[in-house]
Design a protein around this motif. Structure first.
Motif, short mmCIF file in Angstrom:
data_model
loop_
_atom_site.label_atom_id
_atom_site.label_comp_id
_atom_site.label_asym_id
_atom_site.label_seq_id
_atom_site.Cartn_x
_atom_site.Cartn_y
_atom_site.Cartn_z
N THR A 1 0.83 -1.21 0.00
CA THR A 1 0.00 0.00 0.00
C THR A 1 0.85 1.25 0.00
OG1 THR A 1 -1.61 -1.24 1.32
CG2 THR A 1 -1.95 1.12 1.12
N SER A 2 1.88 1.26 0.82
CA SER A 2 2.77 2.41 0.88
C SER A 2 3.48 2.62 -0.46
CB SER A 2 3.80 2.20 1.99
OG SER A 2 4.73 3.26 2.03
N ASP A 3 3.92 1.53 -1.07
CA ASP A 3 4.61 1.63 -2.36
C ASP A 3 3.71 2.24 -3.42
OD1 ASP A 3 6.80 0.44 -1.17
OD2 ASP A 3 6.37 -1.56 -1.98
N VAL A 4 2.47 1.75 -3.50
CA VAL A 4 1.55 2.25 -4.52
C VAL A 4 1.21 3.72 -4.29
CG1 VAL A 4 -0.78 2.01 -5.47
CG2 VAL A 4 0.62 -0.02 -5.09
N LYS A 5 1.08 4.12 -3.02
CA LYS A 5 0.86 5.54 -2.72
C LYS A 5 2.03 6.38 -3.25
CE LYS A 5 -1.67 4.74 1.62
NZ LYS A 5 -1.57 4.83 3.10
N THR A 6 3.25 5.89 -3.05
CA THR A 6 4.43 6.60 -3.54
C THR A 6 4.43 6.66 -5.06
OG1 THR A 6 5.66 5.79 -1.60
CG2 THR A 6 6.94 6.72 -3.41
N GLY B 1 7.36 2.44 8.11
CA GLY B 1 7.44 2.20 6.67
C GLY B 1 8.28 3.18 5.89
N SER B 2 9.10 3.97 6.57
CA SER B 2 9.90 4.97 5.85
C SER B 2 10.89 4.34 4.87
CB SER B 2 10.65 5.86 6.85
OG SER B 2 11.50 5.09 7.69
N GLY B 3 11.40 3.15 5.21
CA GLY B 3 12.30 2.47 4.28
C GLY B 3 11.61 2.05 2.99
N CYS B 4 10.35 1.65 3.11
CA CYS B 4 9.57 1.30 1.92
C CYS B 4 9.37 2.52 1.03
CB CYS B 4 8.20 0.73 2.32
SG CYS B 4 8.27 -0.79 3.30
N VAL B 5 9.10 3.65 1.66
CA VAL B 5 8.89 4.88 0.90
C VAL B 5 10.16 5.27 0.15
CG1 VAL B 5 8.40 7.35 1.09
CG2 VAL B 5 7.08 5.71 2.44
#
Length: 256
Positions: free
Chosen positions: A29-34, A211-215
């Protein structure tokens, strides 16, 4: 018009292969938002169902490797993403199978690997210690994005400096500086085997985020998908992540 819009999405896509976080702070989810913040169409392949929120990681249920591969194959029947970001995967052996499949489907694809070995809440991934597979994995990647704790854990018998030198023989490295004791927040980019670039923080302070690393890794992947050269892509990703960290004071950030 619908056909034109569909064609645009197909031509402007990017892929994440990662776990599902119910809080939306990390993983798919975080990746897709980015990706969407960069006006890219995000595709996603699920590797794990996690039971967590922004502060507590309770359980991880791994998706069967054959199902992961089937998800990838089915997407590639329709899409040809130029870049893929990879997050948590059950084991190094499963990860090698995934990167080999990606390269078989598209030899030119750029793989951005975030080699996650432990969740911020303390849950350990990659419990097996089989470094024999690592070199084969690095060879298939365009860049990896470990933090200082992760770089030290990949090859326990080597120092961080020795590990960086070793991995640099195979791929590029974006070393995140959030966990370093000295010069906290200073990141380092190692590329073309011999070039090192220090990326200093712009913000004087930041608020910690789940999740900052994912971002960071998905922002880097997004820049690469937009054909930004690596050094500029790395800097852009760094400062995008800083803006995300300072989007509010909670553990869950907002993508602008």
């Amino acid at each position: 018009m619908q056909k034109e819009n569909c064609s645009l999405l197909i031509d402007n896509c990017i892929l994440t292969i990662a776990g599902h976080d119910p809080s939306g702070g990390a993983g798919l989810t975080s990746d897709v938002k980015t990706f969407e913040a960069y006006v890219l169409y995000g595709l996603s392949v699920c590797t794990a169902i996690t039971v967590q929120n922004d502060i507590d990681f309770k359980k991880c249920v791994w998706v069967e490797p054959d199902v992961i591969i089937s998800q990838i194959e089915t997407l590639f029947e329709r899409f040809t993403p130029p870049v893929v970001k990879i997050g948590i995967v059950e084991s190094w052996s499963v990860l090698l199978r995934i990167v080999n499949k990606l390269k078989a489907l598209n030899s030119e694809i750029k793989i951005v690997l975030d080699p996650i070995v432990k969740a911020s809440a303390g849950f350990d991934f990659h419990s097996e210690e089989n470094q024999d597979l690592l070199d084969a994995i690095w060879k298939q990647c365009y860049i990896i994005t470990p933090n200082y704790d992760e770089i030290k854990s990949l090859y326990p018998k080597l120092s961080a400096e020795e590990t960086i030198e070793h991995i640099s023989n195979f791929t590029n490295i974006y070393l995140k500086g959030g966990h370093r004791a000295d010069k906290k927040g200073w990141d380092e980019l190692y590329y073309n085997k011999i070039v090192q670039t220090n990326i200093e923080p712009k913000a004087a302070t930041v608020f910690q985020k789940h999740g900052s690393g994912c971002v960071l890794s998905s922002a880097l992947a997004s820049n690469l998908a937009l054909d930004i050269v690596l050094e500029d892509a790395a800097k852009n990703a760094k400062y995008y992540t800083e803006d995300f960290l300072n989007s509010n004071e909670s553990l869950l950030g907002v993508h602008n």
